[in-house]
Design an enzyme around this catalytic site. Structure first.
Site, PDB file in Angstrom:
ATOM      1  N   GLU A  81      11.995  -9.585   2.270  1.00  9.88           N
ATOM      2  CA  GLU A  81      11.232  -8.381   2.617  1.00  9.88           C
ATOM      3  C   GLU A  81      12.126  -7.171   2.388  1.00  9.88           C
ATOM      4  OE1 GLU A  81       9.245  -8.365   6.560  1.00  9.88           O
ATOM      5  OE2 GLU A  81      10.120  -6.375   6.746  1.00  9.88           O
ATOM      6  N   ARG A 111       5.148  11.001  -2.408  1.00 10.74           N
ATOM      7  CA  ARG A 111       4.835  10.648  -1.029  1.00 10.74           C
ATOM      8  C   ARG A 111       6.067  10.862  -0.134  1.00 10.74           C
ATOM      9  NH1 ARG A 111       4.638   4.471   1.288  1.00 10.74           N
ATOM     10  NH2 ARG A 111       3.928   5.025   3.371  1.00 10.74           N
ATOM     11  N   ARG A 144       7.321   0.834  13.670  1.00  8.27           N
ATOM     12  CA  ARG A 144       7.898   0.321  12.426  1.00  8.27           C
ATOM     13  C   ARG A 144       9.044  -0.668  12.671  1.00  8.27           C
ATOM     14  NH1 ARG A 144       5.553   3.639   8.404  1.00  8.27           N
ATOM     15  NH2 ARG A 144       5.165   5.709   9.230  1.00  8.27           N
ATOM     16  N   TYR A 187      11.094   8.716   1.474  1.00 15.33           N
ATOM     17  CA  TYR A 187      11.092   7.635   0.475  1.00 15.33           C
ATOM     18  C   TYR A 187      11.805   7.979  -0.824  1.00 15.33           C
ATOM     19  CZ  TYR A 187       7.672   5.728   3.706  1.00 15.33           C
ATOM     20  OH  TYR A 187       7.062   5.238   4.829  1.00 15.33           O
ATOM     21  N   HIS A 227      12.485  -2.714   2.228  1.00 16.37           N
ATOM     22  CA  HIS A 227      11.945  -1.393   2.575  1.00 16.37           C
ATOM     23  C   HIS A 227      12.877  -0.325   2.042  1.00 16.37           C
ATOM     24  CE1 HIS A 227       9.042  -3.239   5.220  1.00 16.37           C
ATOM     25  NE2 HIS A 227      10.014  -4.025   5.650  1.00 16.37           N
ATOM     26  N   LEU A 228      12.290   0.732   1.531  1.00 12.58           N
ATOM     27  CA  LEU A 228      13.076   1.870   1.045  1.00 12.58           C
ATOM     28  C   LEU A 228      13.743   2.575   2.220  1.00 12.58           C
ATOM     29  CD1 LEU A 228      10.253   2.999  -1.321  1.00 12.58           C
ATOM     30  CD2 LEU A 228      12.536   2.478  -2.156  1.00 12.58           C
ATOM     31  N   SER A 229      12.947   2.845   3.256  1.00 12.62           N
ATOM     32  CA  SER A 229      13.466   3.564   4.432  1.00 12.62           C
ATOM     33  C   SER A 229      14.038   2.560   5.435  1.00 12.62           C
ATOM     34  CB  SER A 229      12.331   4.360   5.085  1.00 12.62           C
ATOM     35  OG  SER A 229      11.347   3.483   5.602  1.00 12.62           O
ATOM     36  N   ALA A 251       3.003  -0.633   5.182  1.00 11.59           N
ATOM     37  CA  ALA A 251       2.603  -0.647   6.595  1.00 11.59           C
ATOM     38  C   ALA A 251       2.075  -2.011   7.048  1.00 11.59           C
ATOM     39  CB  ALA A 251       1.561   0.434   6.855  1.00 11.59           C
ATOM     40  N   HIS A 289       3.973  -4.343   9.591  1.00 11.85           N
ATOM     41  CA  HIS A 289       3.999  -4.219  11.037  1.00 11.85           C
ATOM     42  C   HIS A 289       2.841  -4.925  11.748  1.00 11.85           C
ATOM     43  CE1 HIS A 289       7.025  -1.455   9.728  1.00 11.85           C
ATOM     44  NE2 HIS A 289       6.131  -0.678   9.148  1.00 11.85           N
ATOM     45  N   ARG A 320      13.081   4.616  12.612  1.00 14.67           N
ATOM     46  CA  ARG A 320      11.902   5.479  12.529  1.00 14.67           C
ATOM     47  C   ARG A 320      11.040   5.272  13.789  1.00 14.67           C
ATOM     48  NH1 ARG A 320       9.152   4.895   6.902  1.00 14.67           N
ATOM     49  NH2 ARG A 320       8.112   6.766   7.715  1.00 14.67           N
ATOM     50  N   PRO A 354       0.791  -1.229   0.000  1.00 15.31           N
ATOM     51  CA  PRO A 354       0.000   0.000   0.000  1.00 15.31           C
ATOM     52  C   PRO A 354       0.830   1.289   0.000  1.00 15.31           C
ATOM     53  CG  PRO A 354      -0.094  -1.072   2.142  1.00 15.31           C
ATOM     54  CD  PRO A 354       0.556  -2.046   1.194  1.00 15.31           C
ATOM     55  N   ASN A 355       0.300   2.255  -0.721  1.00 12.27           N
ATOM     56  CA  ASN A 355       0.843   3.621  -0.828  1.00 12.27           C
ATOM     57  C   ASN A 355       2.123   3.740  -1.654  1.00 12.27           C
ATOM     58  OD1 ASN A 355      -1.223   4.892   0.819  1.00 12.27           O
ATOM     59  ND2 ASN A 355      -0.316   3.770   2.530  1.00 12.27           N
ATOM     60  N   ASN A 377       7.709  -5.677  -0.681  1.00 12.43           N
ATOM     61  CA  ASN A 377       7.637  -4.534   0.235  1.00 12.43           C
ATOM     62  C   ASN A 377       6.190  -4.443   0.712  1.00 12.43           C
ATOM     63  OD1 ASN A 377       7.551  -2.154   1.620  1.00 12.43           O
ATOM     64  ND2 ASN A 377       8.691  -0.962   0.105  1.00 12.43           N
ATOM     65  N   ASP A 402       1.117 -15.258   6.978  1.00 13.36           N
ATOM     66  CA  ASP A 402       0.670 -16.630   6.720  1.00 13.36           C
ATOM     67  C   ASP A 402       0.731 -16.961   5.232  1.00 13.36           C
ATOM     68  OD1 ASP A 402       0.219 -17.080   9.383  1.00 13.36           O
ATOM     69  OD2 ASP A 402      -1.978 -17.037   9.272  1.00 13.36           O
TER      70      ASP A 402
HETATM   71  C1  DQA Z   1       8.050   1.061   3.917  1.00 16.79           C
HETATM   72  C2  DQA Z   1       8.147   1.295   5.431  1.00 16.79           C
HETATM   73  C3  DQA Z   1       6.804   1.120   6.088  1.00 16.79           C
HETATM   74  O1  DQA Z   1       6.899   1.344   7.475  1.00 16.79           O
HETATM   75  C4  DQA Z   1       5.795   2.101   5.513  1.00 16.79           C
HETATM   76  O2  DQA Z   1       4.531   1.889   6.080  1.00 16.79           O
HETATM   77  C5  DQA Z   1       5.739   2.039   4.032  1.00 16.79           C
HETATM   78  C6  DQA Z   1       6.980   1.942   3.291  1.00 16.79           C
HETATM   79  C7  DQA Z   1       9.383   1.383   3.203  1.00 16.79           C
HETATM   80  O3  DQA Z   1       9.532   0.939   2.060  1.00 16.79           O
HETATM   81  O4  DQA Z   1      10.245   2.061   3.744  1.00 16.79           O
HETATM   82  O5  DQA Z   1       4.673   2.155   3.423  1.00 16.79           O
HETATM   83  O6  DQA Z   1       7.744  -0.282   3.692  1.00 16.79           O
END
Ligand code: DQA
Length: 141
Positions: free
Chosen positions: A97, A17, A110, A22, A99-101, A76, A79, A106, A9-10, A73, A86
């Site tokens: 897995e 964003r 997270r 990011y 993550h960009l950040s 959110a 978390h 943070r 998501p997002n 990725n 599952d």
């Molecule tokens: C994220 C980190 C997550 O905590 C956040 O909710 C995201 C992006 C990252 O790529 O850094 O949507 O997965």
């Protein structure tokens, strides 16, 4: 090697964003970099983004007989989604897995990933390179 790249998501809003967190790379540019890297590694990839937990689960289930690896990725959902955890465990396809950040640097919430324990690795905080390293990791597996 056949790899699913799954964005949660997002991540469709990348580029605009919270660019200070990011980066300024759009999802389209990120996907182009992933495609180029996959080509170099000789991997065939399928890329999917969804804002919906159930769609992400459907996608993981869909590729279970096709994919040799997944770069995921979960946004959110990382978390708190036991359903995605599952799904990753259920399909039995090595998953990294990403993550960009840097999720360790943070907010407190997270720092926990409920998905990482069923993944072969977690790569966080390298921006676009998190995905490229993730791809390398599943290809080498
Ligand atoms: C994220 C980190 C997550 O905590 C956040 O909710 C995201 C992006 C990252 O790529 O850094 O949507 O997965």
């Amino acid at each position: 090697m056949k790899i699913l790249i799954l964005h949660g998501p997002n991540l469709n809003l990348l580029g605009t964003r919270e660019p200070e967190v990011y980066g300024k790379t759009t999802l389209q540019e990120l996907n182009r970099k992933i495609r180029e890297h996959a080509k170099k590694l000789g991997a065939t990839i399928r890329i999917k983004q969804s804002n919906h937990e159930g769609v992400l689960i459907d996608e993981l289930q869909r590729v279970r007989k096709w994919a040799d690896g997944v770069v995921f990725n979960p946004g959110a959902y990382t978390h708190y989604s036991y359903a995605l955890r599952d799904a990753v465990a259920a399909i039995g396809v090595p998953t990294v897995e990403v993550h960009l950040s840097d999720i360790q640097k943070r907010e407190e919430f997270r720092k926990i990933s409920v998905i990482a324990p069923v993944c072969v690795a977690q790569i966080s905080g390298l921006g676009v390179n998190s995905y490229l390293k993730g791809l390398e990791r599943v290809v080498k597996k």
